[in-house]
Design a protein around this motif. Sequence first.
Motif, PDB file in Angstrom:
ATOM      1  N   ALA A   1       0.833  -1.206   0.000  1.00  0.00           N
ATOM      2  CA  ALA A   1       0.000   0.000   0.000  1.00  0.00           C
ATOM      3  C   ALA A   1       0.863   1.250   0.000  1.00  0.00           C
ATOM      4  O   ALA A   1       0.571   2.223  -0.714  1.00  0.00           O
ATOM      5  N   ALA A   2       1.944   1.240   0.787  1.00  0.00           N
ATOM      6  CA  ALA A   2       2.835   2.398   0.843  1.00  0.00           C
ATOM      7  C   ALA A   2       3.526   2.644  -0.484  1.00  0.00           C
ATOM      8  O   ALA A   2       3.724   3.797  -0.891  1.00  0.00           O
ATOM      9  N   LEU A   3       3.878   1.590  -1.175  1.00  0.00           N
ATOM     10  CA  LEU A   3       4.589   1.721  -2.442  1.00  0.00           C
ATOM     11  C   LEU A   3       3.661   2.200  -3.557  1.00  0.00           C
ATOM     12  O   LEU A   3       4.056   3.001  -4.413  1.00  0.00           O
ATOM     13  N   GLN A   4       2.433   1.728  -3.556  1.00  0.00           N
ATOM     14  CA  GLN A   4       1.514   2.023  -4.653  1.00  0.00           C
ATOM     15  C   GLN A   4       0.750   3.334  -4.484  1.00  0.00           C
ATOM     16  O   GLN A   4       0.404   3.993  -5.466  1.00  0.00           O
ATOM     17  N   PHE A   5       0.489   3.730  -3.243  1.00  0.00           N
ATOM     18  CA  PHE A   5      -0.356   4.902  -3.010  1.00  0.00           C
ATOM     19  C   PHE A   5       0.117   6.162  -3.730  1.00  0.00           C
ATOM     20  O   PHE A   5      -0.683   6.828  -4.400  1.00  0.00           O
ATOM     21  N   PRO A   6       1.398   6.573  -3.627  1.00  0.00           N
ATOM     22  CA  PRO A   6       1.774   7.875  -4.213  1.00  0.00           C
ATOM     23  C   PRO A   6       1.555   7.951  -5.714  1.00  0.00           C
ATOM     24  O   PRO A   6       1.283   9.033  -6.251  1.00  0.00           O
ATOM     25  N   LEU A   7       1.659   6.833  -6.408  1.00  0.00           N
ATOM     26  CA  LEU A   7       1.558   6.841  -7.871  1.00  0.00           C
ATOM     27  C   LEU A   7       0.165   7.185  -8.373  1.00  0.00           C
ATOM     28  O   LEU A   7      -0.011   7.451  -9.566  1.00  0.00           O
ATOM     29  N   ALA A   8      -0.816   7.206  -7.486  1.00  0.00           N
ATOM     30  CA  ALA A   8      -2.163   7.584  -7.910  1.00  0.00           C
ATOM     31  C   ALA A   8      -2.280   9.078  -8.183  1.00  0.00           C
ATOM     32  O   ALA A   8      -3.183   9.506  -8.911  1.00  0.00           O
ATOM     33  N   HIS A   9      -1.372   9.869  -7.623  1.00  0.00           N
ATOM     34  CA  HIS A   9      -1.446  11.315  -7.854  1.00  0.00           C
ATOM     35  C   HIS A   9      -0.930  11.622  -9.260  1.00  0.00           C
ATOM     36  O   HIS A   9       0.113  11.108  -9.670  1.00  0.00           O
TER      37      HIS A   9
END
Length: 356
Positions: free
Chosen positions: A288-296
């Motif tokens: 979750a930590a790795l994937q979350f920022p890429l949504a921005h």
Amino acid sequence: MNTTHNSPVIPKRRVGNTELEVDTLGFGCAPMGNLYQPISEEDAKAVLSAAWQAGFRHFDTAPHYGQGLSERRTGDALRPLQGKDYVLSTKVGRILKPAGYAKERHGFMSPMPFDIHYDYSYDGIMRSFEDSLQRTGLDRIDILYMHDIGRDTHGDDNDRHFPIAMKGGYKAMDQLRSEGSIKAIGLGVNEYQVCEQAMDHGDWDCFLLAGRYSLLEQQSLQTFLPKCQERNTSIIIGGPYNSGILATGVRGERTAYYNYAPAPAEIIERVRKIEELCDQYQVTLAAAALQFPLAHPSVVSVIPGLGNIGRIDKTISLFKQAIPNEFWQSLKSANLLDQNAPIPTSQSTEELAHAY
């Protein structure tokens, strides 16, 4: 390093208004500078080779990482490619000067007999860039970041460094970009406020921001990230695990680290609540930590530091892990995620999973 072209292909995104594209998952080379623990030459070579075979093509290093050791090792790994296929970033703002041998400097257990001297002037930036070319033994650097300008690093002394950096330092970086010596320029820092401040002094293509837009922190959504969207300035996320706590979690006896120090109680409690939701939806916290920022929409890459071969395969597995939309919505419902934070979609997760 094997240079065959049958390696997995990691999805790419374009950096700002440039023609440069970077992998959405990059390789952070700080561990190659013996960060916190020594890595032998043989092991460093093996890790970089394994990363290439796994599909990594975006490498980030800096003179600061082991006082030149990371740049040397990264350059040794990339040199046989003769400039093909990879994107390399490094940093300016620190000049290395002979200082004798020491067991440890600034957290790096490096054998290199140098120490750092801050210099954000025009001449200092130019020298640092040329020194990096020599240390890597490469004929190009793609992205150049001004390293650790800001109050977090310099305290009150930043009042002296910042004007020099925005005048002489920026002039040097802009000149290198205009000449085609580099493809993109930015800041590489641990505080978004100085990036926002720097946007008033120059045209930056991207910012390497460590720890300040993560599963734990989204304050940068208030004013900074909207400005990045308006100007099409890209963000590369360093430190996606906030110094470790989002990789290790808070269970067990080991000390959980946040922002380079033992985590305070309120952060531990917040991570504990996130872990409970991870259990509910069978999601790995680190995924979750790795994937979350890429949504921005402004974020083009996430670059965790990778110091051993096992972490390479593990990171790719986390990057591909399917995470249900309901998990992200539950984080928002529990006020564990900013209500305005973009969240990954099933389609974006599927695209990552099929990249290998």
